[in-house]
Design an enzyme around this catalytic site. Structure first.
Site, short mmCIF file in Angstrom:
data_model
loop_
_atom_site.label_atom_id
_atom_site.label_comp_id
_atom_site.label_asym_id
_atom_site.label_seq_id
_atom_site.Cartn_x
_atom_site.Cartn_y
_atom_site.Cartn_z
N LYS A 105 0.82 -1.22 0.00
CA LYS A 105 0.00 0.00 0.00
C LYS A 105 0.85 1.26 0.00
CE LYS A 105 -4.24 -2.07 1.66
NZ LYS A 105 -3.85 -3.50 1.77
C1 LIG Z 1 -4.43 -4.57 1.12
C2 LIG Z 1 -3.66 -5.84 1.02
C3 LIG Z 1 -4.02 -6.86 0.09
C4 LIG Z 1 -5.27 -6.77 -0.78
O1 LIG Z 1 -5.15 -5.80 -1.79
P1 LIG Z 1 -6.44 -5.30 -2.62
O2 LIG Z 1 -5.96 -4.16 -3.44
O3 LIG Z 1 -7.46 -4.88 -1.58
O4 LIG Z 1 -6.94 -6.44 -3.44
C5 LIG Z 1 -3.20 -7.98 0.01
N1 LIG Z 1 -2.11 -8.12 0.79
C6 LIG Z 1 -1.73 -7.18 1.69
C7 LIG Z 1 -0.53 -7.40 2.52
C8 LIG Z 1 -2.49 -5.99 1.84
O5 LIG Z 1 -2.10 -5.08 2.73
#
Ligand SMILES: *Cc1c(COP(=O)(O)O)cnc(C)c1O
Length: 462
Positions: free
Chosen positions: A112
């Protein structure tokens, strides 16, 4: 370039407006009206360029001249200078043709950061230009909150309030948020659970009068700029593996579908992709929809991959919009039915999706087995989210000659509980974070009452 809503009723917006706006007023999500194209020559010319330069070239058409090129280049360069690896998102080769794309070298060790390091700077740029300030509110059970705080800590025109459930997030996750002591960062521990925190944030967006006209901004993955930032690593990794001369496949651990939708946008821009494999944990709405045309909500299950624990996959709406030929009315009708009862996609859109997407669901016991098996085969310790991807990639791999890139969405030290359960002694935090457990913390504990939280925001925003 304008941005339009997936439900066809809200006004079209400029890039600046779409960055400052979350959900469209008709309940839909914004998508670009046309998809900018990367030609064979554009992709070939990216070979050997830095990540920041590829990022500039991929995103510049979406920005549509609303930020001058020099300023945008600076914003992008600064955003990705916060990553601890020179390649920003390095590829790690696991076997003859399976690669991990390590997206966890940012400040909070999860993917993120790629989007939120950019989004904070974009928001700050536009607010400064307008002479405005804004308040960010969000609720988190972990990854999003810390990434948002790190993305906004240097933004003079933003105050950020992140609510987490008191004593219900892991120590590492809490400290990643509460040890940021910047003047514009406010951590609130709510005496309640994640849903209580989430409900108060939702209520604050629904009625913003308590802020007396100050803009309230959302940084969840319905914000278009987050998707835009994530398109870049699909392009950069494919180019590193031989695009445009060679196809690649991607496997994406998925929840709200923001990450894999960004991959789909890269494909629509002209990146040669053979297929996308969607990995889910036991919260498998995406897998049920694709594999069995069962588009329905099921009860939330707490899993070893908690950042993928969802009931509804919000960004899937953006893909449905494309699958339904951009018919906003059809998407709105489908989602209305979905909210009320189990439903199914129409045959033609589903067939279209199945041409490009495969899926696989991975339960907790399998996650632990995969962490052990992957270590045995490759010496890598995978985090539990990445483990779902590794498994799905091995199961759903098509053509063996096409490189498979599995997205590593978090560093294993961030989810040490699962790693320990899998039988390993634990994983040390990377060197720049090894004093995390000694850092000073700052947070305020508040009751789960909307008025108390809103008063705290009003009293503390600058
Ligand atoms: C947010 C997250 C996901 C999922 O990602 P999306 O964009 O919501 O599909 C997967 N793995 C981790 C470690 C995350 O923080």
């Amino acid at each position: 370039m304008r941005y339009i809503s997936t439900r066809g009723q809200a006004p079209a917006l400029s890039f600046e407006e779409v960055v400052l706006t979350g959900m469209a007023s008709d309940g839909g999500l914004y998508v670009p009206e046309t998809v900018p194209q990367l030609s064979h020559d554009d992709l070939a010319a990216m070979a050997g360029l830095s990540y920041a330069e590829i990022a500039f070239r991929v995103m510049q058409p979406y920005v549509n001249g609303e930020i001058d090129d020099e300023t945008f280049r600076t914003i992008v360069t600064e955003a990705y200078a916060t990553f601890s690896h020179d390649a920003v998102v390095p590829l790690n080769q696991l076997d003859a043709n399976h690669f991990l794309l390590e997206l966890f070298h940012g400040p909070t060790l999860a993917f993120k950061d790629v989007a939120l390091q950019l989004l904070g700077r974009l928001l700050d740029h536009f607010l400064k230009k307008r002479g405005e300030r804004a308040v960010i509110m969000g609720a988190t059970s972990g990854d999003t909150g810390s990434a948002a705080i790190e993305g906004c800590r240097h933004c003079d025109n933003l105050d950020i309030f992140i609510l987490h459930p008191y004593q219900r997030v892991s120590e590492v996750q809490r400290r990643q948020m509460t040890s940021v002591l910047a003047d514009n960062v406010f951590n609130v521990a709510i005496e309640g659970n994640f849903d209580d925190a989430q409900a108060m944030v939702k209520a604050s967006f629904a009625d913003q009068s308590f802020l007396n006209g100050t803009r309230l901004v959302a940084v969840n993955s319905i914000n278009w700029a987050r998707i835009m930032a994530q398109i870049v690593y699909y392009v950069a990794s494919a180019v590193a593996l031989g695009a445009p001369h060679r196809k690649v496949s991607f496997c994406v651990p998925s929840a709200n579908f923001g990450n894999v939708f960004a991959g789909y946008m890269a494909y629509r821009m002209g990146l040669p992709v053979e297929r996308f494999v969607i990995a889910t944990n036991a919260n498998d709405i995406l897998h049920r929809t694709l594999a069995a045309n069962d588009f329905s909500k099921q009860e939330l299950k707490a899993t070893l991959a908690p950042s993928m624990d969802i009931v509804v996959s919000s960004n899937f709406e953006r893909l449905l919009f494309e699958a339904y030929g951009r018919d906003g009315a059809a998407v709105a009708a489908l989602l209305e039915r979905f909210q009320a009862e189990p439903t199914a996609l129409a045959d033609a859109p589903l067939a279209r999706l199945r041409e490009l997407f495969a899926s696989h669901s991975v339960d907790d016991a399998t996650i632990l087995g995969v962490i052990r098996e992957a270590h045995h085969r490759t010496q890598e310790i995978l985090d539990p989210h990445t483990a779902t991807g590794y498994r799905a990639a091995e199961r759903e791999r098509g053509e063996a000659s096409v490189p498979m890139v599995t997205l590593a969405t978090a560093h294993p030290a961030k989810f040490a509980e699962a790693v320990v359960k899998a039988g390993f002694p634990g994983v040390p935090l990377p060197p720049h974070m090894d004093d995390l457990l000694e850092r000073e913390e700052r947070y305020t504990v508040l009751p789960a009452e909307l008025s108390a939280v809103q008063q705290f925001v009003v009293d503390n925003r600058r």
